[in-house]
Design an enzyme around this catalytic site. Structure first.
Site, mmCIF file in Angstrom:
data_model
loop_
_atom_site.group_PDB
_atom_site.id
_atom_site.type_symbol
_atom_site.label_atom_id
_atom_site.label_comp_id
_atom_site.label_asym_id
_atom_site.label_seq_id
_atom_site.Cartn_x
_atom_site.Cartn_y
_atom_site.Cartn_z
ATOM 1 N N CYS A 95 0.826 -1.212 0.000
ATOM 2 C CA CYS A 95 0.000 0.000 0.000
ATOM 3 C C CYS A 95 0.859 1.259 0.000
ATOM 4 N N CYS A 127 -1.605 1.716 -3.046
ATOM 5 C CA CYS A 127 -2.575 2.807 -2.822
ATOM 6 C C CYS A 127 -1.950 4.201 -2.825
ATOM 7 N N LYS A 179 -0.021 5.312 -6.063
ATOM 8 C CA LYS A 179 -1.062 5.301 -7.113
ATOM 9 C C LYS A 179 -2.009 6.497 -6.964
ATOM 10 N N TYR A 206 -8.820 -3.968 -11.152
ATOM 11 C CA TYR A 206 -8.586 -2.661 -10.541
ATOM 12 C C TYR A 206 -7.322 -1.998 -11.118
ATOM 13 N N GLU A 243 -7.286 1.373 -13.328
ATOM 14 C CA GLU A 243 -6.757 2.594 -12.719
ATOM 15 C C GLU A 243 -5.574 3.143 -13.515
ATOM 16 N N HIS A 298 -26.852 20.363 -1.120
ATOM 17 C CA HIS A 298 -26.990 20.783 -2.510
ATOM 18 C C HIS A 298 -26.029 21.919 -2.825
ATOM 19 N N GLU A 344 -25.932 14.138 -3.052
ATOM 20 C CA GLU A 344 -27.387 14.329 -2.972
ATOM 21 C C GLU A 344 -28.113 13.459 -3.990
HETATM 22 C C1 LIG Z 1 -1.152 -0.844 -7.621
HETATM 23 C C2 LIG Z 1 -2.013 -1.132 -6.416
HETATM 24 C C3 LIG Z 1 -2.891 -0.180 -5.961
HETATM 25 C C4 LIG Z 1 -3.688 -0.439 -4.858
HETATM 26 N N1 LIG Z 1 -4.564 0.525 -4.456
HETATM 27 C C5 LIG Z 1 -5.345 0.296 -3.402
HETATM 28 C C6 LIG Z 1 -6.246 1.292 -2.953
HETATM 29 O O1 LIG Z 1 -6.345 2.380 -3.531
HETATM 30 N N2 LIG Z 1 -7.005 1.028 -1.868
HETATM 31 C C7 LIG Z 1 -6.920 -0.173 -1.201
HETATM 32 O O2 LIG Z 1 -7.631 -0.362 -0.206
HETATM 33 N N3 LIG Z 1 -6.081 -1.138 -1.611
HETATM 34 C C8 LIG Z 1 -5.290 -0.931 -2.687
HETATM 35 N N4 LIG Z 1 -4.417 -1.899 -3.091
HETATM 36 C C9 LIG Z 1 -4.357 -3.160 -2.329
HETATM 37 C C10 LIG Z 1 -3.508 -2.988 -1.057
HETATM 38 O O3 LIG Z 1 -2.268 -2.421 -1.387
HETATM 39 C C11 LIG Z 1 -3.322 -4.331 -0.377
HETATM 40 O O4 LIG Z 1 -4.575 -4.917 -0.143
HETATM 41 C C12 LIG Z 1 -2.583 -4.187 0.952
HETATM 42 O O5 LIG Z 1 -1.354 -3.549 0.790
HETATM 43 C C13 LIG Z 1 -2.376 -5.576 1.561
HETATM 44 O O6 LIG Z 1 -1.620 -5.483 2.727
HETATM 45 P P1 LIG Z 1 -0.861 -6.782 3.288
HETATM 46 O O7 LIG Z 1 -0.247 -6.346 4.575
HETATM 47 O O8 LIG Z 1 -1.743 -7.948 3.281
HETATM 48 O O9 LIG Z 1 0.267 -7.082 2.219
HETATM 49 P P2 LIG Z 1 1.499 -6.196 1.747
HETATM 50 O O10 LIG Z 1 1.226 -4.745 1.921
HETATM 51 O O11 LIG Z 1 1.838 -6.684 0.398
HETATM 52 O O12 LIG Z 1 2.664 -6.551 2.788
HETATM 53 C C14 LIG Z 1 3.287 -7.785 2.803
HETATM 54 C C15 LIG Z 1 4.698 -7.587 3.299
HETATM 55 O O13 LIG Z 1 5.264 -8.881 3.511
HETATM 56 C C16 LIG Z 1 6.621 -8.834 3.138
HETATM 57 N N5 LIG Z 1 7.090 -10.205 2.891
HETATM 58 C C17 LIG Z 1 6.972 -10.935 1.760
HETATM 59 N N6 LIG Z 1 7.554 -12.130 1.923
HETATM 60 C C18 LIG Z 1 8.024 -12.157 3.197
HETATM 61 C C19 LIG Z 1 8.720 -13.133 3.986
HETATM 62 N N7 LIG Z 1 9.041 -14.331 3.499
HETATM 63 N N8 LIG Z 1 9.031 -12.817 5.253
HETATM 64 C C20 LIG Z 1 8.714 -11.624 5.795
HETATM 65 N N9 LIG Z 1 8.060 -10.665 5.093
HETATM 66 C C21 LIG Z 1 7.726 -10.941 3.821
HETATM 67 C C22 LIG Z 1 6.639 -7.934 1.917
HETATM 68 O O14 LIG Z 1 7.930 -7.393 1.729
HETATM 69 C C23 LIG Z 1 5.601 -6.875 2.288
HETATM 70 O O15 LIG Z 1 6.201 -5.749 2.894
HETATM 71 C C24 LIG Z 1 -3.598 -1.675 -4.186
HETATM 72 C C25 LIG Z 1 -2.695 -2.643 -4.636
HETATM 73 C C26 LIG Z 1 -1.913 -2.378 -5.736
HETATM 74 C C27 LIG Z 1 -0.940 -3.424 -6.216
HETATM 75 N N1 LIG Z 2 -8.639 1.092 -5.600
HETATM 76 C C1 LIG Z 2 -8.436 -0.039 -4.942
HETATM 77 O O1 LIG Z 2 -8.988 -0.277 -3.876
HETATM 78 C C2 LIG Z 2 -7.485 -1.060 -5.509
HETATM 79 C C3 LIG Z 2 -6.601 -0.721 -6.531
HETATM 80 C C4 LIG Z 2 -5.754 -1.701 -7.028
HETATM 81 C C5 LIG Z 2 -5.798 -2.983 -6.501
HETATM 82 N N2 LIG Z 2 -6.667 -3.256 -5.502
HETATM 83 C C6 LIG Z 2 -6.773 -4.626 -4.938
HETATM 84 O O2 LIG Z 2 -5.752 -5.442 -5.446
HETATM 85 C C7 LIG Z 2 -6.331 -6.583 -6.067
HETATM 86 C C8 LIG Z 2 -5.499 -6.970 -7.235
HETATM 87 O O3 LIG Z 2 -5.764 -6.095 -8.334
HETATM 88 P P1 LIG Z 2 -5.451 -6.603 -9.790
HETATM 89 O O4 LIG Z 2 -5.968 -5.613 -10.768
HETATM 90 O O5 LIG Z 2 -4.024 -7.015 -9.822
HETATM 91 O O6 LIG Z 2 -6.270 -7.951 -9.860
HETATM 92 P P2 LIG Z 2 -7.798 -8.207 -10.242
HETATM 93 O O7 LIG Z 2 -8.093 -9.549 -9.724
HETATM 94 O O8 LIG Z 2 -8.667 -7.077 -9.868
HETATM 95 O O9 LIG Z 2 -7.752 -8.254 -11.838
HETATM 96 C C9 LIG Z 2 -6.953 -9.150 -12.532
HETATM 97 C C10 LIG Z 2 -7.364 -9.079 -13.983
HETATM 98 O O10 LIG Z 2 -6.423 -9.801 -14.768
HETATM 99 C C11 LIG Z 2 -7.135 -10.554 -15.718
HETATM 100 N N3 LIG Z 2 -6.294 -11.670 -16.149
HETATM 101 C C12 LIG Z 2 -5.884 -12.727 -15.425
HETATM 102 N N4 LIG Z 2 -5.102 -13.505 -16.178
HETATM 103 C C13 LIG Z 2 -5.014 -12.944 -17.395
HETATM 104 C C14 LIG Z 2 -4.352 -13.271 -18.597
HETATM 105 N N5 LIG Z 2 -3.627 -14.371 -18.704
HETATM 106 N N6 LIG Z 2 -4.491 -12.432 -19.647
HETATM 107 C C15 LIG Z 2 -5.222 -11.319 -19.533
HETATM 108 N N7 LIG Z 2 -5.875 -10.959 -18.426
HETATM 109 C C16 LIG Z 2 -5.761 -11.762 -17.373
HETATM 110 C C17 LIG Z 2 -8.408 -10.970 -15.003
HETATM 111 O O11 LIG Z 2 -9.405 -11.332 -15.928
HETATM 112 C C18 LIG Z 2 -8.732 -9.679 -14.262
HETATM 113 O O12 LIG Z 2 -9.439 -8.798 -15.078
HETATM 114 C C19 LIG Z 2 -7.756 -6.180 -6.416
HETATM 115 O O13 LIG Z 2 -8.606 -7.279 -6.474
HETATM 116 C C20 LIG Z 2 -8.104 -5.232 -5.318
HETATM 117 O O14 LIG Z 2 -8.644 -5.965 -4.236
HETATM 118 C C21 LIG Z 2 -7.513 -2.334 -5.004
#
Ligand SMILES: Cc1cc2nc3c(=O)[nH]c(=O)nc-3n(C[C@H](O)[C@H](O)[C@H](O)COP(=O)(O)OP(=O)(O)OC[C@H]3O[C@@H](n4cnc5c(N)ncnc54)[C@H](O)[C@@H]3O)c2cc1C
Ligand SMILES: NC(=O)c1ccc[n+]([C@@H]2O[C@H](COP(=O)([O-])OP(=O)(O)OC[C@H]3O[C@@H](n4cnc5c(N)ncnc54)[C@H](O)[C@@H]3O)[C@@H](O)[C@H]2O)c1
Length: 448
Positions: free
Chosen positions: A42, A47, A50, A177, A181, A437, A442
């Protein structure tokens, strides 16, 4: 060497940081492992960076609207290097505050990975042993990589944040997503964008609003190609063509973003040594209390594959700490009615059931109230893009099961309605409410 704690947490992302800090506050001696930057996806690759890019794209759009209402501005290009520096400085500040707080809270931070050698024992990279009666797996997920020729010519979402400049023409592969985005953000920042979608677009959101978003994205100049399975990338970095399953070629592109989902970080943890059960995609299987198949080992956040959202990871981490160390044996996170927003242009959000899900569960008892409108600020600027809101209700008394919104402001307006929905909102409550409004919110209250 051997170290004993009450709790060991693997992963310092949203989930791991929350459970570690809350548990320490409740008196537990905590060790937190992460080989990478504090804050996880995140903060460092999700997040936060992004959303900063989304704001940049919004400001680019605001310049165009300003010109359309009479400001003497010529929309200026983004100084990408400066923006990146300011964004990254902000993120470095978040990481620094985490370091300071974890230190103040007495949490032992180990900047390395660890692997299980027994249900209550881990080894770090140097072979030191760490043991605790409770171990939480919170290792998150990483961008999924496809096993197709030329995959390495493209980038994954982590790489977007280290771009030195905007690509001229980018292909975004995926329909979730991340794909939607970044398609919108990169387009907003001046790139030509092709979005190549294999299956459904944003399949967890309400169909009608998703189609309205797709129409607007296309009207803005993005090309959306549906039902296309990319099977290979060819060329050289900066000059890439994509080949699909029908043999057709797409491009050339100077960049490709693969946004095809995420892979849980469960490999390398030694989970098979302790027989923690995984699902077919590699997520750690958990019950309602985040227990894995092994007593004393729990899992939270993206690694479990249950609603991969930061607030979900945080809430599950908090509930788990309360259960383990707060004297609340029944504490657990309820995964129902989770609101979320896709930061597209315009943003799309929803909470509760979509119309399709509600009809599958409640058949003819479902009542839909939907409306569209053009926001005032767009009308004044001579634009006609339609925003949409939809209420999904059930029964004679019209209990609200879902609220969906597309359009400027949707990302902010949904939070309050999500609270109301959780409290048992009925349509009569909306009717009895006084609107604010003129706002986008609204439109939900005034839906007739
Ligand atoms: C591009 C993008 C945009 C997103 N935007 C949003 C958003 O706008 N709003 C939203 O709610 N969610 C968003 N998400 C989803 C959100 O980022 C994740 O749901 C959230 O970060 C999950 O938190 P987590 O702690 O489960 O995992 P992570 O944040 O991935 O943390 C896992 C941690 O574990 C560590 N790790 C990995 N392997 C090991 C190991 N073997 N030993 C110890 N540590 C390890 C990693 O280094 C990492 O720091 C987005 C995701 C992406 C990819
Ligand atoms: N604004 C937010 O809250 C936000 C933003 C980004 C990510 N996220 C979280 O992270 C998660 C992961 O996001 P994501 O976009 O990586 O995954 P996602 O699961 O939302 O989407 C993955 C997409 O990849 C497609 N796909 C899978 N295999 C494929 C292939 N071989 N060829 C072409 N398309 C293929 C699927 O059909 C799907 O449309 C989301 O589900 C969401 O929970 C949240």
């Amino acid at each position: 060497m051997s170290h004993a704690f009450d709790l060991i947490v693997l992963g310092a992302g949203s989930a791991g940081l929350t459970v570690a800090r809350r548990s320490a506050k409740l008196g537990a001696r905590v060790a937190l492992f992460d080989p990478d930057a504090l804050g996880g996806t995140c903060v460092n690759r999700g997040c936060v960076p992004k959303k900063a890019m989304w704001f940049a794209a919004q400001w680019a759009q605001a310049q165009r609207l300003a010109a359309d209402i009479g400001f003497a501005v010529t929309p200026a290009p983004l100084d990408w290097a400066r923006f990146r520096r300011q964004r990254d400085d902000y993120i470095a500040g978040i990481r620094q505050r985490y370091t300071q707080r974890l230190d103040e809270e007495g949490i032992h931070v180990q900047p390395s990975a660890a692997r299980f050698v027994a249900a209550n024992t881990l080894l770090d990279a140097d072979g030191a042993r760490y043991s605790a009666p409770q171990i939480v797996i919170a290792t998150g997920a990483r961008p999924r990589r496809l096993d197709i020729p030329g995959f390495e010519l493209g980038m994954v979402s982590d790489d977007i944040f280290i771009l030195e400049a905007a690509p001229r023409h980018i292909a975004v592969v995926g329909g979730g997503y991340v794909a939607t985005e970044f398609a919108c953000v990169m387009h907003g920042l001046g790139c030509q964008v092709d979005l190549l979608v294999r299956g459904g677009l944003l399949s967890s959101f309400d169909d009608a609003l998703v189609e309205a978003l797709a129409t607007q994205m296309q009207a803005r100049g993005m090309r959306i190609v549906r039902d296309v399975e990319v099977v290979a990338a060819q060329g050289t970095p900066g000059d890439i063509r994509l080949r699909d399953a029908s043999g057709a070629s797409h491009g050339p592109y100077d960049a490709v973003l693969w946004a095809v989902g995420r892979t849980p970080n469960t490999d390398g943890l030694g989970l098979d040594a302790v027989e923690v059960a995984l699902d077919t995609k590699g997520h750690v299987q958990t019950d309602a209390f985040q227990n894995t198949s092994v007593p004393g080992i729990t899992a939270i956040g993206d690694v479990t594959g249950r609603h991969a959202l930061t607030p979900v990871a945080v809430a599950a981490g908090h509930a788990l700490a309360q259960r383990l160390f707060g004297g609340e044996p029944q504490a657990h996170f309820d995964y129902e009615a989770i609101p979320s927003v896709v930061f597209a242009e315009p943003p799309l959000g929803g909470v509760g059931l979509t119309e399709r899900e509600a009809r599958e569960r409640h058949g003819d008892a479902v009542r839909i109230h939907a409306g569209s409108y053009t926001p005032l600020q767009l009308m004044v600027a001579g634009h006609h893009e339609q925003s949409m809101v939809k209420l999904v209700c059930v029964g004679e008394d019209e209990r609200v099961l879902g609220i969906h919104a597309l359009g400027p402001g949707s990302e902010e307006l949904l939070q309050g309605f999500a609270v109301a929905l959780r409290m048992g909102l009925h349509r009569r409550d909306l009717k009895a409410s006084v609107a604010i409004h003129p706002t986008a919110a609204e439109e939900v209250v005034l839906l007739r």
